[in-house]
Design a protein around this motif. Sequence first.
Motif, PDB file in Angstrom:
ATOM      1  N   THR A 177      46.882  68.399  88.682  1.00  0.00           N
ATOM      2  CA  THR A 177      47.161  67.657  89.906  1.00  0.00           C
ATOM      3  C   THR A 177      48.273  66.641  89.712  1.00  0.00           C
ATOM      4  O   THR A 177      48.708  66.018  90.693  1.00  0.00           O
ATOM      5  CB  THR A 177      45.902  66.934  90.429  1.00  0.00           C
ATOM      6  N   SER A 178      48.736  66.463  88.477  1.00  0.00           N
ATOM      7  CA  SER A 178      49.885  65.582  88.247  1.00  0.00           C
ATOM      8  C   SER A 178      51.120  66.194  88.891  1.00  0.00           C
ATOM      9  O   SER A 178      51.215  67.414  89.044  1.00  0.00           O
ATOM     10  CB  SER A 178      50.104  65.348  86.757  1.00  0.00           C
ATOM     11  N   THR A 237      36.404  54.439  85.743  1.00  0.00           N
ATOM     12  CA  THR A 237      36.340  55.880  85.578  1.00  0.00           C
ATOM     13  C   THR A 237      34.989  56.416  85.971  1.00  0.00           C
ATOM     14  O   THR A 237      34.787  57.590  86.017  1.00  0.00           O
ATOM     15  CB  THR A 237      36.638  56.253  84.119  1.00  0.00           C
ATOM     16  N   ARG A 278      38.368  62.183  86.598  1.00  0.00           N
ATOM     17  CA  ARG A 278      38.601  61.179  87.642  1.00  0.00           C
ATOM     18  C   ARG A 278      39.755  60.246  87.325  1.00  0.00           C
ATOM     19  O   ARG A 278      40.079  59.366  88.144  1.00  0.00           O
ATOM     20  CB  ARG A 278      37.327  60.346  87.859  1.00  0.00           C
ATOM     21  N   LEU A 279      40.379  60.388  86.184  1.00  0.00           N
ATOM     22  CA  LEU A 279      41.538  59.559  85.875  1.00  0.00           C
ATOM     23  C   LEU A 279      42.653  59.836  86.891  1.00  0.00           C
ATOM     24  O   LEU A 279      42.633  60.834  87.611  1.00  0.00           O
ATOM     25  CB  LEU A 279      42.007  59.816  84.443  1.00  0.00           C
ATOM     26  N   ASP A 280      43.632  58.958  86.907  1.00  0.00           N
ATOM     27  CA  ASP A 280      44.624  58.975  87.994  1.00  0.00           C
ATOM     28  C   ASP A 280      45.739  60.000  87.749  1.00  0.00           C
ATOM     29  O   ASP A 280      46.921  59.666  87.733  1.00  0.00           O
ATOM     30  CB  ASP A 280      45.217  57.572  88.166  1.00  0.00           C
ATOM     31  N   TRP A 281      45.337  61.257  87.550  1.00  0.00           N
ATOM     32  CA  TRP A 281      46.312  62.314  87.288  1.00  0.00           C
ATOM     33  C   TRP A 281      47.346  62.493  88.406  1.00  0.00           C
ATOM     34  O   TRP A 281      48.536  62.691  88.113  1.00  0.00           O
ATOM     35  CB  TRP A 281      45.584  63.628  87.023  1.00  0.00           C
ATOM     36  N   ASN A 322      48.983  60.541  90.243  1.00  0.00           N
ATOM     37  CA  ASN A 322      50.019  59.524  90.385  1.00  0.00           C
ATOM     38  C   ASN A 322      50.800  59.260  89.099  1.00  0.00           C
ATOM     39  O   ASN A 322      51.477  58.237  88.986  1.00  0.00           O
ATOM     40  CB  ASN A 322      49.394  58.225  90.896  1.00  0.00           C
ATOM     41  N   GLN A 360      40.646  49.761  88.021  1.00  0.00           N
ATOM     42  CA  GLN A 360      40.121  51.094  88.343  1.00  0.00           C
ATOM     43  C   GLN A 360      39.033  51.444  87.337  1.00  0.00           C
ATOM     44  O   GLN A 360      39.210  51.298  86.129  1.00  0.00           O
ATOM     45  CB  GLN A 360      41.219  52.148  88.288  1.00  0.00           C
ATOM     46  N   LEU A 404      46.836  56.042  83.419  1.00  0.00           N
ATOM     47  CA  LEU A 404      45.744  56.869  83.923  1.00  0.00           C
ATOM     48  C   LEU A 404      44.594  56.021  84.459  1.00  0.00           C
ATOM     49  O   LEU A 404      43.830  56.479  85.308  1.00  0.00           O
ATOM     50  CB  LEU A 404      45.214  57.785  82.808  1.00  0.00           C
ATOM     51  N   ALA A 405      44.457  54.810  83.988  1.00  0.00           N
ATOM     52  CA  ALA A 405      43.390  53.930  84.451  1.00  0.00           C
ATOM     53  C   ALA A 405      43.982  52.547  84.710  1.00  0.00           C
ATOM     54  O   ALA A 405      43.900  51.662  83.866  1.00  0.00           O
ATOM     55  CB  ALA A 405      42.256  53.846  83.448  1.00  0.00           C
ATOM     56  N   PRO A 406      44.612  52.347  85.877  1.00  0.00           N
ATOM     57  CA  PRO A 406      45.231  51.056  86.183  1.00  0.00           C
ATOM     58  C   PRO A 406      44.203  49.936  86.166  1.00  0.00           C
ATOM     59  O   PRO A 406      42.999  50.176  86.314  1.00  0.00           O
ATOM     60  CB  PRO A 406      45.778  51.257  87.592  1.00  0.00           C
TER      61      PRO A 406
END
Length: 218
Positions: free
Chosen positions: A150-151, A218, A19-22, A24, A216, A211-213
Amino acid sequence: MMQTVVDFAYEETIAQICRLDWPNLSQEDTIAAAWAYYFFSVQFRENLQIARILHPTDEKLQDLEREECDTDNLSPWPGVAQTGEKMDHDEFMRRVLALAPVSDAQRSCFKAGGDRYLRMVRRTDANTRALSIASYEDGGLERVFRAMLTSPGSDNPLLGGFRHFLSEHIRFDSDPTQGHGAMIRHLRPDDSILPLWVGFKDLLLEFVPGLAPPGQTT
């Protein structure tokens, strides 16, 4: 909303990594993630070798070692491996990282963080390290790799090599009867391995804070 039931806490840690922000990440962040994965790949090989020592007659583990160590199943790849060239998979990753050199300061930072992570893993008892391989190969890393992919894409050669590594490992792991997961499923991990997955998540967040602004979860 229905809650997903998990048998072990480490499974939730895998889900947190996924679920990390891959999607973006910047190119620089994705390169940093590749560096983090390199250090994970070192402990993966070591843990597999420990499993082989603990189970010297296990033919499935022997097969898995042939797929992960001294193998040409990632070859060829430009600037990394010639046709038919055999190497351990962490060596493939080490060579991939050399395709886009980073600054001396950044390299030193990555090495310091990676060395701390490896010291933590190496303090873990042998049986736990061996059991971790089952969680990695039987679905855990496949899920993480799909998330990593997905990055955003890039023509950067390092990221091209990293994406090749991830895509091929999804192929290696995903076959339900002949894949790497099937080779290791007879080992039964439990939450003794949780610190190893948490350590991997922490390493990713150390190398790639984006990855975790802030704010946000997880």
